[in-house]
Design a protein around this motif. Structure first.
Motif, PDB file in Angstrom:
ATOM      1  N   SER A   8     -39.073  24.248  -0.653  1.00 50.60           N
ATOM      2  CA  SER A   8     -39.289  25.634  -1.057  1.00 50.60           C
ATOM      3  C   SER A   8     -40.290  26.360  -0.173  1.00 50.60           C
ATOM      4  CB  SER A   8     -39.753  25.685  -2.514  1.00 50.60           C
ATOM      5  OG  SER A   8     -38.779  25.129  -3.347  1.00 50.60           O
ATOM      6  N   GLY A  32     -45.201  28.553  -5.921  1.00 50.62           N
ATOM      7  CA  GLY A  32     -44.693  27.532  -6.816  1.00 50.62           C
ATOM      8  C   GLY A  32     -44.822  26.153  -6.194  1.00 50.62           C
ATOM      9  N   ASP A  33     -44.013  25.239  -6.680  1.00 53.06           N
ATOM     10  CA  ASP A  33     -44.016  23.883  -6.159  1.00 53.06           C
ATOM     11  C   ASP A  33     -43.558  23.899  -4.698  1.00 53.06           C
ATOM     12  OD1 ASP A  33     -44.035  20.857  -6.930  1.00 53.06           O
ATOM     13  OD2 ASP A  33     -42.193  21.176  -5.777  1.00 53.06           O
ATOM     14  N   ARG A  34     -44.302  23.217  -3.836  1.00 56.12           N
ATOM     15  CA  ARG A  34     -44.017  23.236  -2.393  1.00 56.12           C
ATOM     16  C   ARG A  34     -42.652  22.651  -2.045  1.00 56.12           C
ATOM     17  NH1 ARG A  34     -47.425  23.910   1.567  1.00 56.12           N
ATOM     18  NH2 ARG A  34     -46.725  22.121   2.775  1.00 56.12           N
ATOM     19  N   GLY A  37     -39.639  23.996  -5.964  1.00 57.09           N
ATOM     20  CA  GLY A  37     -39.714  25.203  -6.779  1.00 57.09           C
ATOM     21  C   GLY A  37     -38.560  26.161  -6.502  1.00 57.09           C
ATOM     22  N   ASP A  90     -41.091  28.491 -16.045  1.00 53.09           N
ATOM     23  CA  ASP A  90     -41.009  27.609 -14.887  1.00 53.09           C
ATOM     24  C   ASP A  90     -42.263  27.764 -14.025  1.00 53.09           C
ATOM     25  OD1 ASP A  90     -40.371  26.119 -12.659  1.00 53.09           O
ATOM     26  OD2 ASP A  90     -38.561  27.250 -12.149  1.00 53.09           O
ATOM     27  N   ASP A  92     -43.222  26.154 -11.621  1.00 57.61           N
ATOM     28  CA  ASP A  92     -42.984  25.773 -10.224  1.00 57.61           C
ATOM     29  C   ASP A  92     -42.318  26.869  -9.404  1.00 57.61           C
ATOM     30  OD1 ASP A  92     -44.032  23.263 -10.761  1.00 57.61           O
ATOM     31  OD2 ASP A  92     -42.089  22.416 -11.269  1.00 57.61           O
ATOM     32  N   TRP A  94     -41.394  30.182  -7.231  1.00 55.81           N
ATOM     33  CA  TRP A  94     -41.953  31.058  -6.202  1.00 55.81           C
ATOM     34  C   TRP A  94     -41.390  32.457  -6.433  1.00 55.81           C
ATOM     35  CZ3 TRP A  94     -44.863  29.754  -1.728  1.00 55.81           C
ATOM     36  CH2 TRP A  94     -45.101  28.392  -1.553  1.00 55.81           C
TER      37      TRP A  94
END
Length: 114
Positions: A8, A32-34, A37, A90, A92, A94
């Motif tokens: 992501s 968000g999650d790298r 996400g 969510d 996570d 972006w």
């Protein structure tokens, strides 16, 4: 055979670079999650006509961008509500905002990322 998915943070970084290369502005509104996400794009044309897009996985492993909603600038709070709800569900996710001179430029940016 399914291809590995682009992380992501790499997708977001690529979108920011492509936006700049196409004369557009990009800003990360939420990180968000790298790795995994989801990514939402808030697109504006010269600061107006906001539209929300999300990338959904396709069967071949690539992603396809789909429009989630379009709102008049007067109804800006609806997009904010959608983004707030998604972020609450969510953590996570972006959220990236792209301000483009035209819809064609936005299409060019997304096409360059496939």
């Amino acid at each position: 055979m399914i291809e590995p998915r682009l992380a992501s943070h790499m997708l977001v970084s690529g979108l920011i670079r492509q936006a700049a290369a196409h004369g557009s502005f990009a800003a990360v509104l939420r990180k968000g999650d790298r790795i995994a996400g989801a990514v939402l794009l808030l697109r504006r044309e010269k600061g107006r006509n906001p539209a929300l897009f999300e990338r959904f996985p396709s069967l071949d492993g690539s992603g396809k961008w789909s429009e989630v909603t379009i709102e008049d600038i007067e109804k800006e709070e609806k997009i904010s509500e959608i983004l707030d709800r998604r972020a609450a569900r969510d953590p996570d996710i972006w959220i990236l905002e792209l301000d483009v001179p035209s819809a064609e430029r936005f299409t060019d940016i997304l096409a360059s990322m496939n």
